[in-house]
Design a protein around this motif. Structure first.
Motif, PDB file in Angstrom:
ATOM      1  N   ASP A   1     -25.591 -35.674  52.035  1.00 34.30           N
ATOM      2  CA  ASP A   1     -25.471 -35.940  50.605  1.00 34.30           C
ATOM      3  C   ASP A   1     -26.760 -36.465  49.979  1.00 34.30           C
ATOM      4  O   ASP A   1     -27.029 -36.216  48.816  1.00 34.30           O
ATOM      5  N   ASN A   2     -27.550 -37.204  50.736  1.00 39.72           N
ATOM      6  CA  ASN A   2     -28.769 -37.779  50.166  1.00 39.72           C
ATOM      7  C   ASN A   2     -29.998 -36.927  50.445  1.00 39.72           C
ATOM      8  O   ASN A   2     -31.104 -37.335  50.182  1.00 39.72           O
ATOM      9  N   GLN A   3     -29.824 -35.750  50.997  1.00 40.35           N
ATOM     10  CA  GLN A   3     -30.937 -34.879  51.329  1.00 40.35           C
ATOM     11  C   GLN A   3     -31.233 -33.928  50.171  1.00 40.35           C
ATOM     12  O   GLN A   3     -30.401 -33.719  49.295  1.00 40.35           O
ATOM     13  N   PRO A   4     -32.425 -33.316  50.176  1.00 41.47           N
ATOM     14  CA  PRO A   4     -32.799 -32.402  49.093  1.00 41.47           C
ATOM     15  C   PRO A   4     -31.802 -31.255  48.896  1.00 41.47           C
ATOM     16  O   PRO A   4     -31.605 -30.805  47.778  1.00 41.47           O
ATOM     17  N   GLY A   5     -31.176 -30.777  49.956  1.00 38.27           N
ATOM     18  CA  GLY A   5     -30.210 -29.690  49.832  1.00 38.27           C
ATOM     19  C   GLY A   5     -29.079 -30.035  48.890  1.00 38.27           C
ATOM     20  O   GLY A   5     -28.595 -29.182  48.137  1.00 38.27           O
ATOM     21  N   SER A   6     -28.665 -31.270  48.892  1.00 43.27           N
ATOM     22  CA  SER A   6     -27.614 -31.715  47.987  1.00 43.27           C
ATOM     23  C   SER A   6     -28.088 -31.631  46.538  1.00 43.27           C
ATOM     24  O   SER A   6     -27.346 -31.198  45.663  1.00 43.27           O
ATOM     25  N   PHE A   7     -29.321 -32.022  46.269  1.00 40.75           N
ATOM     26  CA  PHE A   7     -29.891 -31.936  44.927  1.00 40.75           C
ATOM     27  C   PHE A   7     -29.978 -30.478  44.498  1.00 40.75           C
ATOM     28  O   PHE A   7     -29.646 -30.132  43.364  1.00 40.75           O
ATOM     29  N   ILE A   8     -30.417 -29.604  45.403  1.00 37.53           N
ATOM     30  CA  ILE A   8     -30.503 -28.172  45.090  1.00 37.53           C
ATOM     31  C   ILE A   8     -29.121 -27.616  44.775  1.00 37.53           C
ATOM     32  O   ILE A   8     -28.965 -26.844  43.825  1.00 37.53           O
ATOM     33  N   ASN A   9     -28.123 -28.008  45.538  1.00 36.70           N
ATOM     34  CA  ASN A   9     -26.758 -27.549  45.261  1.00 36.70           C
ATOM     35  C   ASN A   9     -26.307 -27.998  43.878  1.00 36.70           C
ATOM     36  O   ASN A   9     -25.683 -27.234  43.142  1.00 36.70           O
ATOM     37  N   LYS A  10     -26.612 -29.240  43.518  1.00 35.94           N
ATOM     38  CA  LYS A  10     -26.260 -29.742  42.191  1.00 35.94           C
ATOM     39  C   LYS A  10     -26.989 -28.945  41.108  1.00 35.94           C
ATOM     40  O   LYS A  10     -26.404 -28.573  40.096  1.00 35.94           O
ATOM     41  N   LEU A  11     -28.287 -28.687  41.336  1.00 36.40           N
ATOM     42  CA  LEU A  11     -29.052 -27.911  40.366  1.00 36.40           C
ATOM     43  C   LEU A  11     -28.495 -26.494  40.227  1.00 36.40           C
ATOM     44  O   LEU A  11     -28.333 -25.993  39.121  1.00 36.40           O
ATOM     45  N   ASN A  12     -28.198 -25.858  41.364  1.00 34.10           N
ATOM     46  CA  ASN A  12     -27.658 -24.499  41.323  1.00 34.10           C
ATOM     47  C   ASN A  12     -26.344 -24.436  40.562  1.00 34.10           C
ATOM     48  O   ASN A  12     -26.121 -23.516  39.781  1.00 34.10           O
TER      49      ASN A  12
ATOM     50  N   LEU B   1     -25.443 -26.501  38.266  1.00 32.61           N
ATOM     51  CA  LEU B   1     -25.758 -26.867  36.887  1.00 32.61           C
ATOM     52  C   LEU B   1     -26.322 -25.682  36.095  1.00 32.61           C
ATOM     53  O   LEU B   1     -25.975 -25.489  34.943  1.00 32.61           O
ATOM     54  N   VAL B   2     -27.164 -24.881  36.723  1.00 28.85           N
ATOM     55  CA  VAL B   2     -27.816 -23.776  36.020  1.00 28.85           C
ATOM     56  C   VAL B   2     -27.026 -22.470  36.109  1.00 28.85           C
ATOM     57  O   VAL B   2     -27.418 -21.474  35.518  1.00 28.85           O
ATOM     58  N   LYS B   3     -25.932 -22.483  36.848  1.00 30.54           N
ATOM     59  CA  LYS B   3     -24.957 -21.388  36.890  1.00 30.54           C
ATOM     60  C   LYS B   3     -25.573 -19.998  37.049  1.00 30.54           C
ATOM     61  O   LYS B   3     -25.237 -19.069  36.333  1.00 30.54           O
TER      62      LYS B   3
ATOM     63  N   VAL C   1     -44.386 -25.595  29.676  1.00 27.95           N
ATOM     64  CA  VAL C   1     -43.374 -25.927  30.681  1.00 27.95           C
ATOM     65  C   VAL C   1     -43.127 -27.431  30.665  1.00 27.95           C
ATOM     66  O   VAL C   1     -44.063 -28.221  30.774  1.00 27.95           O
ATOM     67  N   LYS C   2     -41.875 -27.817  30.531  1.00 27.16           N
ATOM     68  CA  LYS C   2     -41.496 -29.229  30.527  1.00 27.16           C
ATOM     69  C   LYS C   2     -41.416 -29.741  31.966  1.00 27.16           C
ATOM     70  O   LYS C   2     -40.993 -29.021  32.865  1.00 27.16           O
ATOM     71  N   VAL C   3     -41.815 -30.993  32.155  1.00 26.71           N
ATOM     72  CA  VAL C   3     -41.754 -31.639  33.465  1.00 26.71           C
ATOM     73  C   VAL C   3     -40.867 -32.867  33.361  1.00 26.71           C
ATOM     74  O   VAL C   3     -41.028 -33.682  32.454  1.00 26.71           O
ATOM     75  N   LEU C   4     -39.929 -32.970  34.273  1.00 21.70           N
ATOM     76  CA  LEU C   4     -39.097 -34.178  34.391  1.00 21.70           C
ATOM     77  C   LEU C   4     -39.513 -34.930  35.641  1.00 21.70           C
ATOM     78  O   LEU C   4     -39.633 -34.332  36.710  1.00 21.70           O
ATOM     79  N   HIS C   5     -39.728 -36.212  35.495  1.00 24.81           N
ATOM     80  CA  HIS C   5     -40.029 -37.063  36.640  1.00 24.81           C
ATOM     81  C   HIS C   5     -38.754 -37.844  36.953  1.00 24.81           C
ATOM     82  O   HIS C   5     -38.412 -38.780  36.224  1.00 24.81           O
ATOM     83  N   LEU C   6     -38.052 -37.415  37.982  1.00 32.75           N
ATOM     84  CA  LEU C   6     -36.801 -38.055  38.368  1.00 32.75           C
ATOM     85  C   LEU C   6     -36.944 -38.664  39.753  1.00 32.75           C
ATOM     86  O   LEU C   6     -37.488 -38.022  40.660  1.00 32.75           O
TER      87      LEU C   6
ATOM     88  N   ASP D   1     -29.747 -35.945  36.916  1.00 28.47           N
ATOM     89  CA  ASP D   1     -29.186 -36.278  35.611  1.00 28.47           C
ATOM     90  C   ASP D   1     -28.858 -34.977  34.881  1.00 28.47           C
ATOM     91  O   ASP D   1     -29.722 -34.362  34.248  1.00 28.47           O
ATOM     92  N   ALA D   2     -27.603 -34.546  34.975  1.00 24.08           N
ATOM     93  CA  ALA D   2     -27.182 -33.247  34.445  1.00 24.08           C
ATOM     94  C   ALA D   2     -27.480 -33.097  32.960  1.00 24.08           C
ATOM     95  O   ALA D   2     -27.978 -32.056  32.526  1.00 24.08           O
ATOM     96  N   ASN D   3     -27.200 -34.112  32.171  1.00 27.28           N
ATOM     97  CA  ASN D   3     -27.426 -34.029  30.724  1.00 27.28           C
ATOM     98  C   ASN D   3     -28.905 -33.885  30.383  1.00 27.28           C
ATOM     99  O   ASN D   3     -29.284 -33.099  29.518  1.00 27.28           O
ATOM    100  N   LEU D   4     -29.749 -34.637  31.078  1.00 23.80           N
ATOM    101  CA  LEU D   4     -31.182 -34.563  30.847  1.00 23.80           C
ATOM    102  C   LEU D   4     -31.715 -33.183  31.234  1.00 23.80           C
ATOM    103  O   LEU D   4     -32.513 -32.584  30.502  1.00 23.80           O
ATOM    104  N   ILE D   5     -31.265 -32.665  32.347  1.00 21.47           N
ATOM    105  CA  ILE D   5     -31.715 -31.348  32.799  1.00 21.47           C
ATOM    106  C   ILE D   5     -31.262 -30.261  31.823  1.00 21.47           C
ATOM    107  O   ILE D   5     -32.050 -29.408  31.424  1.00 21.47           O
ATOM    108  N   LYS D   6     -29.994 -30.304  31.422  1.00 20.23           N
ATOM    109  CA  LYS D   6     -29.491 -29.307  30.472  1.00 20.23           C
ATOM    110  C   LYS D   6     -30.263 -29.360  29.160  1.00 20.23           C
ATOM    111  O   LYS D   6     -30.644 -28.318  28.609  1.00 20.23           O
ATOM    112  N   SER D   7     -30.466 -30.562  28.624  1.00 18.37           N
ATOM    113  CA  SER D   7     -31.195 -30.676  27.351  1.00 18.37           C
ATOM    114  C   SER D   7     -32.639 -30.225  27.489  1.00 18.37           C
ATOM    115  O   SER D   7     -33.210 -29.668  26.556  1.00 18.37           O
ATOM    116  N   SER D   8     -33.254 -30.430  28.648  1.00 21.94           N
ATOM    117  CA  SER D   8     -34.628 -29.995  28.871  1.00 21.94           C
ATOM    118  C   SER D   8     -34.734 -28.486  28.957  1.00 21.94           C
ATOM    119  O   SER D   8     -35.727 -27.898  28.543  1.00 21.94           O
ATOM    120  N   LEU D   9     -33.704 -27.841  29.468  1.00 21.67           N
ATOM    121  CA  LEU D   9     -33.701 -26.383  29.549  1.00 21.67           C
ATOM    122  C   LEU D   9     -33.493 -25.740  28.188  1.00 21.67           C
ATOM    123  O   LEU D   9     -33.984 -24.651  27.928  1.00 21.67           O
TER     124      LEU D   9
END
Length: 123
Positions: free
Chosen positions: A13-24, A26-28, A102-107, A113-121
């Motif tokens: 859950d705390n590994q990068p793969g989990s973040f990638i899964n969340k991003l995937n 999120l971006v559908k 290109v926008k850059v988010l420093h997280l 942060d789903a809302n921040l990512i969606k609004s940035s896209l």
């Protein structure tokens, strides 16, 4: 010796793969997520006598996640942990990618942060 090596039993859950899964999720499927690259993979360098120095510097600018539009292949968003680069490199990444639109988010690590990512896209 290899017989002594086995998978860790802890959760990923705390590994990068989990973040990638969340991003995937999120971006559908609208964007591809590229993980663990550098600014050098996104930028062309003008041919001159210092080209290798420029490539070396760009390779030192770590990008954790790059969201690429499925249809146009354009880079839409870069997400990186500010601790993975020096302050100077973070400023350089921001300035360089801003010039390219290109926008850059420093997280912080795994702060999806789903809302921040969606609004940035959308922006």
């Amino acid at each position: 010796m290899a017989s002594n090596i086995k998978l860790k039993s802890n959760s990923l859950d705390n590994q990068p793969g989990s973040f990638i899964n969340k991003l995937n999720s999120l971006v559908k499927g609208q964007y591809n997520v590229v993980y663990g690259t550098t600014l050098d993979s996104l930028c062309d360098v003008d041919k001159d006598e210092k080209e290798q120095d420029a490539h070396s510097y760009l390779q030192g600018c770590h990008l954790d996640y790059v969201l690429v539009d499925n249809e146009s292949s354009a880079v839409k968003l870069v997400i990186t942990d500010p601790q993975h680069n020096s302050d100077e490199n973070n400023r350089f990444i921001d300035a360089t990618l801003a010039k390219m639109g290109v926008k850059v988010l420093h997280l912080a690590k795994n702060d999806c942060d789903a809302n921040l990512i969606k609004s940035s896209l959308v922006a």
